[in-house]
Write a protein that holds these residues in place. Structure first.
Motif, PDB file in Angstrom:
ATOM      1  N   VAL A 360      30.841  42.503  46.854  1.00 29.25           N
ATOM      2  CA  VAL A 360      31.529  43.787  46.773  1.00 29.25           C
ATOM      3  C   VAL A 360      32.141  44.071  48.143  1.00 29.25           C
ATOM      4  CG1 VAL A 360      31.258  46.250  46.372  1.00 29.25           C
ATOM      5  CG2 VAL A 360      29.942  44.615  45.014  1.00 29.25           C
ATOM      6  N   LEU A 361      33.461  44.256  48.186  1.00 31.98           N
ATOM      7  CA  LEU A 361      34.156  44.422  49.459  1.00 31.98           C
ATOM      8  C   LEU A 361      34.383  45.885  49.820  1.00 31.98           C
ATOM      9  CD1 LEU A 361      36.789  41.550  49.112  1.00 31.98           C
ATOM     10  CD2 LEU A 361      34.594  41.503  50.317  1.00 31.98           C
ATOM     11  N   CYS A 362      35.066  46.629  48.953  1.00 27.73           N
ATOM     12  CA  CYS A 362      35.391  48.016  49.267  1.00 27.73           C
ATOM     13  C   CYS A 362      35.953  48.703  48.039  1.00 27.73           C
ATOM     14  CB  CYS A 362      36.399  48.089  50.423  1.00 27.73           C
ATOM     15  SG  CYS A 362      37.995  47.325  50.038  1.00 27.73           S
ATOM     16  N   LEU A 363      36.221  50.004  48.166  1.00 24.82           N
ATOM     17  CA  LEU A 363      36.916  50.772  47.145  1.00 24.82           C
ATOM     18  C   LEU A 363      38.396  50.857  47.505  1.00 24.82           C
ATOM     19  CD1 LEU A 363      34.604  53.845  46.382  1.00 24.82           C
ATOM     20  CD2 LEU A 363      35.105  51.910  44.878  1.00 24.82           C
ATOM     21  N   LEU A 370      37.061  46.406  44.834  1.00 23.03           N
ATOM     22  CA  LEU A 370      37.576  45.103  45.235  1.00 23.03           C
ATOM     23  C   LEU A 370      36.418  44.129  45.375  1.00 23.03           C
ATOM     24  CD1 LEU A 370      40.108  43.491  46.026  1.00 23.03           C
ATOM     25  CD2 LEU A 370      39.647  44.123  48.398  1.00 23.03           C
ATOM     26  N   LEU A 371      36.528  42.976  44.714  1.00 18.73           N
ATOM     27  CA  LEU A 371      35.473  41.976  44.680  1.00 18.73           C
ATOM     28  C   LEU A 371      36.008  40.628  45.156  1.00 18.73           C
ATOM     29  CD1 LEU A 371      34.248  42.834  41.064  1.00 18.73           C
ATOM     30  CD2 LEU A 371      33.190  43.645  43.178  1.00 18.73           C
ATOM     31  N   VAL A 379      39.381  39.907  43.205  1.00 17.21           N
ATOM     32  CA  VAL A 379      39.440  40.534  41.889  1.00 17.21           C
ATOM     33  C   VAL A 379      39.256  42.034  42.064  1.00 17.21           C
ATOM     34  CG1 VAL A 379      38.331  40.731  39.630  1.00 17.21           C
ATOM     35  CG2 VAL A 379      38.555  38.488  40.714  1.00 17.21           C
ATOM     36  N   SER A 380      40.043  42.826  41.330  1.00 16.95           N
ATOM     37  CA  SER A 380      39.831  44.272  41.305  1.00 16.95           C
ATOM     38  C   SER A 380      39.234  44.653  39.958  1.00 16.95           C
ATOM     39  CB  SER A 380      41.142  45.023  41.547  1.00 16.95           C
ATOM     40  OG  SER A 380      42.055  44.796  40.485  1.00 16.95           O
ATOM     41  N   TYR A 381      38.288  45.584  40.005  1.00 19.21           N
ATOM     42  CA  TYR A 381      37.624  46.056  38.792  1.00 19.21           C
ATOM     43  C   TYR A 381      37.894  47.544  38.618  1.00 19.21           C
ATOM     44  CZ  TYR A 381      33.920  47.601  35.636  1.00 19.21           C
ATOM     45  OH  TYR A 381      33.229  48.181  34.596  1.00 19.21           O
ATOM     46  N   ASP A 382      38.422  47.915  37.450  1.00 24.36           N
ATOM     47  CA  ASP A 382      38.706  49.305  37.132  1.00 24.36           C
ATOM     48  C   ASP A 382      37.512  49.886  36.380  1.00 24.36           C
ATOM     49  OD1 ASP A 382      39.604  51.756  36.217  1.00 24.36           O
ATOM     50  OD2 ASP A 382      41.624  51.045  35.771  1.00 24.36           O
ATOM     51  N   PRO A 383      36.716  50.755  37.018  1.00 22.03           N
ATOM     52  CA  PRO A 383      35.513  51.271  36.335  1.00 22.03           C
ATOM     53  C   PRO A 383      35.836  52.193  35.169  1.00 22.03           C
ATOM     54  CG  PRO A 383      35.844  52.390  38.442  1.00 22.03           C
ATOM     55  CD  PRO A 383      36.863  51.293  38.385  1.00 22.03           C
ATOM     56  N   GLY A 386      37.008  49.563  32.560  1.00 23.63           N
ATOM     57  CA  GLY A 386      36.099  48.431  32.422  1.00 23.63           C
ATOM     58  C   GLY A 386      36.810  47.098  32.405  1.00 23.63           C
ATOM     59  N   LYS A 387      37.941  47.006  33.110  1.00 25.08           N
ATOM     60  CA  LYS A 387      38.747  45.786  33.089  1.00 25.08           C
ATOM     61  C   LYS A 387      38.836  45.153  34.477  1.00 25.08           C
ATOM     62  CE  LYS A 387      41.664  47.036  29.136  1.00 25.08           C
ATOM     63  NZ  LYS A 387      43.054  47.218  28.645  1.00 25.08           N
ATOM     64  N   PHE A 388      38.937  43.805  34.468  1.00 20.76           N
ATOM     65  CA  PHE A 388      39.085  43.030  35.692  1.00 20.76           C
ATOM     66  C   PHE A 388      40.532  42.566  35.827  1.00 20.76           C
ATOM     67  CE2 PHE A 388      34.703  42.649  34.365  1.00 20.76           C
ATOM     68  CZ  PHE A 388      33.978  42.728  35.537  1.00 20.76           C
ATOM     69  N   ARG A 389      40.957  42.381  37.077  1.00 23.40           N
ATOM     70  CA  ARG A 389      42.311  41.882  37.328  1.00 23.40           C
ATOM     71  C   ARG A 389      42.271  40.905  38.506  1.00 23.40           C
ATOM     72  NH1 ARG A 389      46.635  44.184  40.489  1.00 23.40           N
ATOM     73  NH2 ARG A 389      45.247  45.957  40.875  1.00 23.40           N
TER      74      ARG A 389
END
Length: 416
Positions: A360-363, A370-371, A379-383, A386-389
């Motif tokens: 886990v890097l940051c928001l 940001l992962l 990879v970015s995760y939209d909470p 619930g989707k990854f990009r």
């Protein structure tokens, strides 16, 4: 004077006035920026990306002087910290000769070739290095081969200093930290040395370092100071979180103290203290790491079936303020699926560096997390959805470790 002489005199006078007007028009006129007060220029420049600021210092002597003004550096840092996406420094150590790359995630940067290689001025003398930490635009880097060289470097101003040599031990293990305390206004490098006497060599397979020495260097001072022993054993990697002027590590389990603990080091009073950990049960295992989310201390804990829980301490050092802010399901980026062993789909979380595949890097400013996956993919995760990009950028190295960084104009000569 006859009429002809009078006409000739008038023509000469008119021609002289025209020449004066021409000279006046040909004189260089001050630009709009040159007529503005310094306070307004500094305010405008402080809102620009670091890459633009670095280029502006070549415009004229006045702007070059402005880029070295501590007021501009402080204002630029405050704007970057106020709701803006961070820069990322990508540390690539594969296959040989370490490299640093720069990636700006800001929305205003529409450059397709966002990943740019950074010049490392000391690479000839230290070709392989580790990133100890990033703070206010400054990077601290250590020699990964011989452990005796340390540099503090601003990758955008090219400002760089080598720290004095500290005490070395023949058989040692090092843990580093680098940070700034907002009250003392001091930058400090922490070097925790675990060592053993060669005369008491253990036959056990696991190397044990019973002795310790905490060494501190304050930027601008002439030498290191020793604080003596430390009663905690830390995992051999730099501090993963700098919050409120405190560095944070996780302790190793010991024979009579199996539970892992969160330990802080206050850069002001230089004391180690235990920090309450979240009541999630996972911190006694090795599959977790620390990070900073929204300026708060965070712990990413790995669960069963690739699930990732992110706990955030909303009010520092208050046990009840730990909340489980995100729960992220298992995910594998497309480019990593090709290398995935189909027979062991649930063991992917334990095959990365330091026992983890995802960091886990940051928001981000959008609210996404940001992962970094397996030192290869961002990879970015939209909470909310619930989707990854998967984030794909031209020039991204094949292997890297991401350092969340704030590009700044901090000049090291102002710290002496």
């Amino acid at each position: 004077m006859d009429l002809d002489d009078d006409k000739r005199a008038k023509r000469r006078k008119t021609q002289t006035e025209d020449d004066d007007d021409d000279d006046h028009h040909h004189q260089p006129q001050p630009t709009a920026m040159e007529t503005l007060p310094n306070e307004i220029i500094v305010d405008i420049l402080s809102r620009l990306p670091i890459t633009s600021l670095v280029q502006f210092k070549f415009v004229c002597k006045r702007w070059r002087a402005l880029t070295q003004d501590p007021v501009l550096a402080d204002m630029h840092l405050s704007w970057k910290a106020d709701g803006n996406d961070p820069c990322l420094i990508l540390h690539c150590d594969f296959p040989i000769r370490n490299q640093l790359y720069f990636l700006d995630l800001s929305a205003h940067n529409q450059d397709k070739d966002k990943v740019k290689r950074l010049y490392v001025p000391f690479q000839a003398t230290m070709p392989e290095f580790d990133v100890v930490g990033s703070c206010n635009g400054l990077l601290c880097l250590s020699d990964s081969l011989y452990n005796d060289a340390l540099y503090v470097h601003n990758p955008f101003t090219m400002d760089c200093i080598e720290l004095p040599k500290s005490r070395q031990y023949s058989d040692q293990e090092l843990v580093f930290g680098f940070g700034f305390h907002p009250k003392t206004k001091e930058y400090k490098v922490v070097k925790i040395v675990y060592y053993r006497n060669t005369s008491s060599y253990s036959r056990a397979r696991r190397t044990v370092y019973p002795q310790s020495d905490v060494q501190i260097y304050t930027l601008g001072s002439s030498s290191w100071r020793s604080l003596g022993k430390v009663s905690y054993q830390f995992v051999r990697r730099p501090s993963e979180a700098l919050v409120n002027g405190r560095l944070h590590w996780v302790s190793r389990p010991r024979r009579y103290h199996p539970a892992r603990r969160l330990i802080s080091f206050d850069l002001a009073d230089e004391q180690f203290r235990e920090v309450p950990k979240p009541d999630c049960g996972g911190l006694n295992r090795c599959n977790f790491h620390l990070s900073v989310l929204g300026g708060c201390l965070a712990a990413a804990v790995y669960g069963n079936y690739g699930k990732l829980e992110i706990w955030v301490m909303k009010c520092y050092n208050v046990n009840e303020s730990w909340v489980k802010q995100f729960t992220i399901g298992a995910y594998m980026p497309k480019c990593l699926k090709l290398n995935l062993d189909r027979h062991r789909p649930l063991k992917i979380w334990k095959t990365g560096s330091n026992g983890k595949v995802v960091r886990v890097l940051c928001l981000l400013n959008s609210g996404e997390v940001l992962l970094e996956y397996k030192n290869r993919v961002l990879v970015s995760y939209d909470p909310k959805k619930g989707k990854f990009r998967d984030l794909v950028f031209q020039g991204l190295p094949n292997w890297f470790q991401t350092v969340v960084h704030t590009g700044s104009l901090n000049w090291l000569n102002t710290l002496h």
